[in-house]
Design a protein around this motif. Structure first.
Motif, short mmCIF file in Angstrom:
data_model
loop_
_atom_site.label_atom_id
_atom_site.label_comp_id
_atom_site.label_asym_id
_atom_site.label_seq_id
_atom_site.Cartn_x
_atom_site.Cartn_y
_atom_site.Cartn_z
N LEU A 271 0.83 -1.20 0.00
CA LEU A 271 0.00 0.00 0.00
C LEU A 271 0.87 1.26 0.00
CD1 LEU A 271 -2.71 1.47 0.20
CD2 LEU A 271 -2.61 1.15 2.69
N ALA A 272 1.88 1.28 0.89
CA ALA A 272 2.72 2.48 0.99
C ALA A 272 3.45 2.74 -0.32
CB ALA A 272 3.72 2.34 2.14
N SER A 273 3.97 1.68 -0.95
CA SER A 273 4.69 1.96 -2.21
C SER A 273 3.71 2.34 -3.31
CB SER A 273 5.65 0.83 -2.60
OG SER A 273 5.00 -0.39 -2.54
N GLY A 274 2.51 1.74 -3.30
CA GLY A 274 1.49 2.14 -4.27
C GLY A 274 1.13 3.61 -4.11
N LEU A 275 0.97 4.04 -2.86
CA LEU A 275 0.63 5.44 -2.61
C LEU A 275 1.75 6.37 -3.06
CD1 LEU A 275 -0.98 5.19 0.97
CD2 LEU A 275 -2.15 5.87 -1.13
N GLY A 279 2.21 9.59 -5.89
CA GLY A 279 2.60 10.94 -5.47
C GLY A 279 2.23 11.28 -4.04
N TRP A 280 1.73 10.29 -3.29
CA TRP A 280 1.43 10.55 -1.88
C TRP A 280 2.72 10.49 -1.07
CZ3 TRP A 280 -3.64 9.89 0.86
CH2 TRP A 280 -4.73 9.93 -0.03
N GLU A 281 2.71 11.21 0.05
CA GLU A 281 3.86 11.17 0.95
C GLU A 281 3.56 10.14 2.05
OE1 GLU A 281 5.68 14.55 3.47
OE2 GLU A 281 5.16 15.39 1.49
N ALA A 282 3.86 8.89 1.77
CA ALA A 282 3.53 7.82 2.72
C ALA A 282 4.81 7.28 3.34
CB ALA A 282 2.78 6.70 2.02
N ALA A 283 4.83 7.26 4.68
CA ALA A 283 6.00 6.74 5.38
C ALA A 283 6.08 5.23 5.17
CB ALA A 283 5.88 7.05 6.87
N SER A 284 7.30 4.69 5.21
CA SER A 284 7.46 3.25 5.05
C SER A 284 7.03 2.56 6.35
CB SER A 284 8.93 2.94 4.74
OG SER A 284 9.05 1.56 4.53
N PRO A 285 6.02 1.70 6.29
CA PRO A 285 5.47 1.14 7.53
C PRO A 285 6.39 0.10 8.17
CG PRO A 285 4.38 0.17 5.63
CD PRO A 285 5.31 1.21 5.09
N GLU A 286 6.44 0.11 9.50
CA GLU A 286 7.22 -0.92 10.21
C GLU A 286 6.36 -2.14 10.48
OE1 GLU A 286 9.36 0.63 13.64
OE2 GLU A 286 9.65 2.54 12.61
N THR A 287 5.04 -1.94 10.53
CA THR A 287 4.12 -3.07 10.77
C THR A 287 2.91 -2.94 9.84
OG1 THR A 287 3.24 -1.91 12.70
CG2 THR A 287 4.92 -3.56 13.12
N ASN A 288 1.72 -2.75 10.40
CA ASN A 288 0.50 -2.77 9.58
C ASN A 288 -0.22 -1.43 9.51
OD1 ASN A 288 -0.37 -2.89 12.29
ND2 ASN A 288 -2.29 -3.89 11.72
N ILE A 289 0.47 -0.35 9.87
CA ILE A 289 -0.17 0.97 9.84
C ILE A 289 0.60 1.88 8.88
CG2 ILE A 289 -0.83 3.00 11.22
CD1 ILE A 289 -1.06 1.14 13.67
N VAL A 290 -0.14 2.48 7.95
CA VAL A 290 0.48 3.38 6.98
C VAL A 290 -0.05 4.78 7.24
CG1 VAL A 290 0.74 3.96 4.53
CG2 VAL A 290 0.64 1.55 5.24
N LEU A 291 0.87 5.72 7.49
CA LEU A 291 0.49 7.12 7.67
C LEU A 291 0.91 7.90 6.43
CD1 LEU A 291 1.56 7.94 11.37
CD2 LEU A 291 -0.64 7.08 10.51
N ALA A 292 -0.01 8.68 5.89
CA ALA A 292 0.29 9.51 4.72
C ALA A 292 0.07 10.96 5.08
CB ALA A 292 -0.59 9.11 3.55
N SER A 293 1.12 11.77 4.89
CA SER A 293 1.00 13.21 5.18
C SER A 293 0.26 13.88 4.03
CB SER A 293 2.38 13.85 5.30
OG SER A 293 3.16 13.12 6.20
N VAL A 294 -0.77 14.61 4.37
CA VAL A 294 -1.53 15.35 3.35
C VAL A 294 -1.86 16.72 3.94
CG1 VAL A 294 -2.62 13.32 2.28
CG2 VAL A 294 -3.70 14.39 4.24
N SER A 295 -2.27 17.64 3.08
CA SER A 295 -2.50 19.00 3.59
C SER A 295 -3.83 19.09 4.34
CB SER A 295 -2.43 20.01 2.46
OG SER A 295 -3.29 19.60 1.43
N ASP A 296 -4.84 18.37 3.90
CA ASP A 296 -6.14 18.45 4.58
C ASP A 296 -6.69 17.04 4.77
OD1 ASP A 296 -8.70 18.85 5.45
OD2 ASP A 296 -9.22 20.35 3.94
#
Ligand SMILES: *Cc1c(COP(=O)(O)O)cnc(C)c1O
Length: 343
Positions: A271-275, A279-296
């Motif tokens: 998911l993170a690499s797909g995002l 063009g999304w700013e998605a951190a590389s997950p260490e487990t099963n949670i993906v956080l993506a920084s967005v403006s809103d």
């Protein structure tokens, strides 16, 4: 065409949305039960023994929820006028309605993520506990760790670091509680037995109802003496149940599925690499949670819902959680649906 609310919604709000499958339901239906308040329920007992073995604690207690487990632990450990230290944005501080404030009687003190996201360093623990205090100061009593750290994005503390922080806390005279709601994810990510991550703790909470798919329940581990005190508090809080074996049977199946969390972790990577490719700013997950920084983040999550992708926001980021009810194909479908949104 892809996307569109007419498709089955793909639910990445939490790993708590997982449902018990046929195997688990069959085990629940066949569970041998008794009255767990009167003379004990054999399946609850079996679960509590198995969980203790896996967590490396003398005993464990089944509790209906992780929140109740944390509340019981904090209440056993603290008195009014005490203070507990916890990493910033700890679940026990932010997402449990502060039950400790009215029940345990302590107050929290947030520690900075000085060792990395969601992780505290021995130095920050040491710096927060003065060697001596006047009688009218809060008494530092407890360090509450969280592995994996939920709000930081499912981040993992490895055994060496856990030991160093715990040893420092002990030297400073603190008790240590580990909120290991997702300790199983940490263990799988690190390829270590869960017991490696409970070294030195006075209590540990672990959820059966998240990635491991039980419909409800957590286990609270510690010494036999701690568990005796916890059992009384569970009763006081209304959390003691009668034929709990029906739920414990699901918990036993859950404990046999720890290794399967690897799939969720792999799907989080997909998911993170797909995002990121979108063009999304998605951190590389260490487990099963993906956080993506967005403006809103709120607006983003509403757009995602319209595309049939359910997610949540946390600290201004969009949060996606992978779990057993989502296959790799589902994750590809998620990426496909998101690809029709603007980044
Ligand atoms: C989910 C969670 C809990 C609470 O568990 P519930 O069963 O939802 O009450 C506690 N701590 C952490 C870190 C969690 O993620």
């Amino acid at each position: 065409m892809n996307g569109g609310a007419s498709h089955r919604p793909l639910d990445l709000r939490s790993d708590t949305v997982t449902r018990p499958d046929e195997t688990m339901r069959a085990a629940m239906a066949a569970a041998e039960v008794g009255d767990d308040i009167l003379d004990g329920d054999p399946t609850v007992r079996a679960l509590e023994e198995k969980a203790a073995e896996i967590l490396g604690t003398e005993a464990t207690l089944w509790v209906p929820s992780g929140t109740m487990g944390n509340l019981i632990a904090l209440t056993v450990h603290m008195r009014p006028g005490d203070r507990f230290l916890a990493p910033a944005l700890a679940h026990v501080v932010e997402f449990e309605l502060g039950g400790w404030a009215s029940f345990a009687g302590g107050v929290p003190h947030a520690l900075p993520w000085s060792a990395g996201p969601g992780r505290v360093s021995p130095a920050s623990v040491r710096a927060s506990v003065p060697p001596s205090q006047p009688y009218d100061a809060l008494r530092d009593r407890l360090l509450c760790l969280e592995n994996t750290h939920n709000a930081a994005g499912g981040t993992v503390t490895e055994p060496g670091e856990h030991r160093a922080v715990t040893a420092t806390a002990k030297e400073a005279g603190l008790l240590v509680h580990l909120d290991g709601a997702r300790i199983w994810n940490a263990a799988v990510a690190l390829d270590v037995p869960p017991a490696e991550l409970t070294w030195g703790v006075d209590s540990v909470l672990a959820c059966l109802s998240k990635g491991l798919c039980a419909p409800m329940g957590s286990v609270l581990g510690g010494s036999a003496e701690f568990v005796r005190a916890a059992r009384r508090l569970r009763k006081m809080l209304g959390g003691a149940v009668r034929q709990g074996g029906v739920m414990a049977a699901a918990g036993l199946v859950a404990l046999g599925r720890i290794e399967l969390l690897r799939n969720d972790h792999r799907n989080a990577q997909v998911l993170a690499s797909g995002l990121r490719e979108l063009g999304w700013e998605a951190a590389s997950p260490e487990t099963n949670i993906v956080l993506a920084s967005v403006s809103d983040a709120e607006r983003r999550v509403s757009e995602l819902h319209r595309m049939g992708v359910l997610a949540t926001t946390i600290s201004g980021a969009v949060r996606f959680v992978t779990h057993a009810d989502l296959s790799e194909q589902d994750i590809q479908e998620v990426v496909g649906r998101i690809s029709s949104m603007s980044p």
